[in-house]
Design a protein around this motif. Structure first.
Motif, PDB file in Angstrom:
ATOM      1  N   THR A  58       0.808  -1.222   0.000  1.00 34.56           N
ATOM      2  CA  THR A  58       0.000   0.000   0.000  1.00 34.56           C
ATOM      3  C   THR A  58       0.839   1.269   0.000  1.00 34.56           C
ATOM      4  O   THR A  58       0.519   2.240  -0.698  1.00 34.56           O
ATOM      5  CB  THR A  58      -0.932   0.007   1.232  1.00 34.56           C
ATOM      6  N   LEU A  59       1.918   1.289   0.774  1.00 36.89           N
ATOM      7  CA  LEU A  59       2.706   2.508   0.945  1.00 36.89           C
ATOM      8  C   LEU A  59       3.921   2.575   0.026  1.00 36.89           C
ATOM      9  O   LEU A  59       4.733   3.499   0.141  1.00 36.89           O
ATOM     10  CB  LEU A  59       3.159   2.629   2.406  1.00 36.89           C
ATOM     11  N   LEU A 105       8.275   5.755  -2.430  1.00 35.40           N
ATOM     12  CA  LEU A 105       9.152   6.026  -3.560  1.00 35.40           C
ATOM     13  C   LEU A 105       9.087   7.503  -3.954  1.00 35.40           C
ATOM     14  O   LEU A 105      10.107   8.126  -4.245  1.00 35.40           O
ATOM     15  CB  LEU A 105       8.761   5.133  -4.736  1.00 35.40           C
ATOM     16  N   LEU A 106       7.891   8.067  -3.932  1.00 34.14           N
ATOM     17  CA  LEU A 106       7.715   9.454  -4.349  1.00 34.14           C
ATOM     18  C   LEU A 106       8.261  10.439  -3.332  1.00 34.14           C
ATOM     19  O   LEU A 106       8.981  11.385  -3.676  1.00 34.14           O
ATOM     20  CB  LEU A 106       6.231   9.740  -4.580  1.00 34.14           C
ATOM     21  N   PHE A 107       7.895  10.248  -2.060  1.00 37.31           N
ATOM     22  CA  PHE A 107       8.140  11.260  -1.043  1.00 37.31           C
ATOM     23  C   PHE A 107       9.431  11.059  -0.268  1.00 37.31           C
ATOM     24  O   PHE A 107       9.945  12.004   0.330  1.00 37.31           O
ATOM     25  CB  PHE A 107       6.961  11.320  -0.069  1.00 37.31           C
ATOM     26  N   GLN A 108       9.957   9.829  -0.238  1.00 35.15           N
ATOM     27  CA  GLN A 108      11.195   9.581   0.496  1.00 35.15           C
ATOM     28  C   GLN A 108      12.333   9.140  -0.416  1.00 35.15           C
ATOM     29  O   GLN A 108      13.448   8.911   0.045  1.00 35.15           O
ATOM     30  CB  GLN A 108      10.952   8.539   1.595  1.00 35.15           C
ATOM     31  N   ARG A 110       9.785  -3.266   0.455  1.00 37.62           N
ATOM     32  CA  ARG A 110      10.169  -3.831   1.748  1.00 37.62           C
ATOM     33  C   ARG A 110       9.738  -2.934   2.903  1.00 37.62           C
ATOM     34  O   ARG A 110       9.222  -3.417   3.918  1.00 37.62           O
ATOM     35  CB  ARG A 110      11.684  -4.039   1.787  1.00 37.62           C
ATOM     36  N   GLU A 111       9.960  -1.630   2.756  1.00 37.96           N
ATOM     37  CA  GLU A 111       9.579  -0.704   3.814  1.00 37.96           C
ATOM     38  C   GLU A 111       8.063  -0.655   3.988  1.00 37.96           C
ATOM     39  O   GLU A 111       7.554  -0.581   5.121  1.00 37.96           O
ATOM     40  CB  GLU A 111      10.121   0.692   3.498  1.00 37.96           C
ATOM     41  N   SER A 112       7.323  -0.688   2.881  1.00 38.36           N
ATOM     42  CA  SER A 112       5.864  -0.718   2.967  1.00 38.36           C
ATOM     43  C   SER A 112       5.396  -1.971   3.693  1.00 38.36           C
ATOM     44  O   SER A 112       4.515  -1.911   4.560  1.00 38.36           O
ATOM     45  CB  SER A 112       5.253  -0.661   1.559  1.00 38.36           C
ATOM     46  N   TRP A 113       6.009  -3.090   3.349  1.00 37.61           N
ATOM     47  CA  TRP A 113       5.643  -4.360   3.999  1.00 37.61           C
ATOM     48  C   TRP A 113       5.889  -4.273   5.506  1.00 37.61           C
ATOM     49  O   TRP A 113       5.098  -4.782   6.299  1.00 37.61           O
ATOM     50  CB  TRP A 113       6.461  -5.485   3.377  1.00 37.61           C
ATOM     51  N   ALA A 127      -0.692   8.924   8.394  1.00 35.26           N
ATOM     52  CA  ALA A 127      -1.015   8.399   9.720  1.00 35.26           C
ATOM     53  C   ALA A 127       0.074   7.466  10.247  1.00 35.26           C
ATOM     54  O   ALA A 127       0.367   7.452  11.451  1.00 35.26           O
ATOM     55  CB  ALA A 127      -2.354   7.665   9.667  1.00 35.26           C
ATOM     56  N   ILE A 128       0.683   6.683   9.358  1.00 40.08           N
ATOM     57  CA  ILE A 128       1.671   5.695   9.798  1.00 40.08           C
ATOM     58  C   ILE A 128       3.058   6.300   9.924  1.00 40.08           C
ATOM     59  O   ILE A 128       3.782   6.055  10.896  1.00 40.08           O
ATOM     60  CB  ILE A 128       1.689   4.494   8.836  1.00 40.08           C
ATOM     61  N   THR A 129       3.477   7.105   8.934  1.00 44.60           N
ATOM     62  CA  THR A 129       4.846   7.617   8.921  1.00 44.60           C
ATOM     63  C   THR A 129       4.995   8.971   9.600  1.00 44.60           C
ATOM     64  O   THR A 129       6.086   9.321  10.065  1.00 44.60           O
ATOM     65  CB  THR A 129       5.368   7.741   7.481  1.00 44.60           C
TER      66      THR A 129
END
Length: 399
Positions: free
Chosen positions: A183-184, A189-192, A201-204, A289-291
């Motif tokens: 989902t993330l 990729l766009l913002f970080q 991997r980070e989204s997972w 909300a998550i990051t």
């Protein structure tokens, strides 16, 4: 919905620009490939079985995968721009169109890499299910013509349906599990500025422990969009049932059908736009909300700012040249689509398998009745028997 409503004009502008560019790039390519496929058969028309045989052949499967990649790529590129516009809206900054366009172009190699990795993983995950379907379901319905199984529905047909439904449901759950984990990936990729693999991997990692909540949100979005499409489609059907009548003149019927086609086109475009923009808004809200991230990285801002500065320094002649090129490409594309269309006022009535509603199809009774009712031509199905004789029959066997 509120985020989408506040940024509706930049979202629409970005959508129109990407849609226009993609149409100019991909539509002639797809049209050329289709013409090449038809020309390679040596025929003017293709039967449904010939089309199905092509799609099931290796070349057809490759064509479907390419089409899937193109459609998915366009939607992710659209979503990338939507997310940037919506994030700026959440930060109370002017959304704009130029910055999201340039940022998307800047991140385009990464976006395409992300798409390639996701499709590769999805294909690998699908392979065992396709093998199981070919091994256990297809042999049950492969002895006779498929129309026999569809019409008679013998026990073998239902066993194949149960197997296929079970495999499809399991694969759908696996896809949902993977999509929730990814989902993330795009906002990361766009913002970080993460790489495609690192984004996945980070989204997972970030959604771990939140899968149930995210699944509920995504399923709610699917249900809402589906209900909207069904309701709007039903309104068109309801209007058609009231407006179109056999007693109307041909001119009135044609006008009403034109209105219905226009309605269907508007509904399709509107639902597609609302679906993707609302999904992008949902993902941006989950990302925030998550990051807790509320801004694009400084490196990306500098890159985009430098790109905007270079654009502003371009001479006016360059802008006029780009505008003229766009007009020329649009004109050429329009001619490409329209030059083969024959505008003929003559209308021919062709009876499909004869008057097949009032008489048994593909029989002399149906043929004669169609001619009596004023048909100009009668279409019938023919097959070549084992002894070389031609018989009037739709299916490939007598089962």
């Amino acid at each position: 919905v509120q985020d989408t409503r506040k940024a509706i004009l930049p979202l629409l502008g970005y959508n129109l620009i990407v849609a226009a560019v993609s149409m100019l790039v991909f539509s002639p390519l797809i049209a050329w490939l289709f013409r090449h496929f038809v020309a390679s058969t040596g025929k003017y028309v293709l039967s449904d079985m010939e089309i199905a045989a092509f799609l099931l052949a290796p070349s057809g499967i490759i064509a479907l995968v390419i089409l899937l990649v193109v459609v998915l790529s366009l939607n992710i590129v659209l979503s990338a721009g939507y997310m940037q516009i919506l994030l700026r809206q959440c930060e109370r900054r002017p959304p704009g169109i130029i910055t999201p366009l340039l940022t998307t172009l800047n991140r385009l190699p990464g976006i395409m890499g992300l798409i390639a990795v996701m499709i590769g993983i999805a294909l690998l995950a699908s392979a065992p299910f396709l093998l199981a379907f070919a091994t256990f379901a297809l042999p049950l319905i492969g002895e006779f013509d498929i129309n026999f199984y569809l019409a008679q529905k013998p026990p073998e047909f239902w066993r194949a349906v149960v197997i296929a439904a079970g495999l499809a449901a399991t694969l759908a759950l696996l896809y949902l599990y993977m999509v929730i984990g990814w989902t993330l990936a795009l906002p990361l990729l766009l913002f970080q500025g993460l790489s495609p693999v690192a984004s996945l991997r980070e989204s997972w990692r970030l959604v771990r422990g939140r899968r149930g909540e995210i699944a509920t949100i995504i399923l709610g979005w699917i249900v809402t969009v589906s209900l909207l499409a069904v309701v709007l489609g039903w309104l068109g059907t309801w209007f058609a049932s009231l407006a179109v009548s056999p007693r109307e003149s041909l001119a009135v019927t044609v006008a009403l059908m034109g209105i219905l086609l226009l309605w269907d086109a508007i509904v399709t475009l509107a639902v597609a736009f609302l679906a993707l923009t609302s999904l992008s808004a949902v993902i941006v809200r989950i990302y925030l909300a998550i990051t807790g991230e509320t801004a694009i990285g400084t490196t990306q801002v500098a890159e985009v700012g430098a790109s905007i500065g270079k654009l502003r320094q371009l001479p006016r002649a360059a802008w006029w040249a780009a505008t003229g090129l766009g007009i020329a490409m649009t004109t050429g594309f329009s001619w490409f689509l329209l030059h083969d269309i024959e505008l003929d006022s003559e209308v021919l009535v062709i009876a499909h398998r004869g008057s097949s509603i009032s008489a048994p199809e593909n029989t002399m009774a149906a043929v004669n009745l169609a001619l009596d009712e004023g048909a100009d031509f009668v279409e019938i199905d023919v097959q070549e028997a084992a002894d070389g004789s031609i018989v009037v029959l739709h299916d490939a066997d007598l089962k």
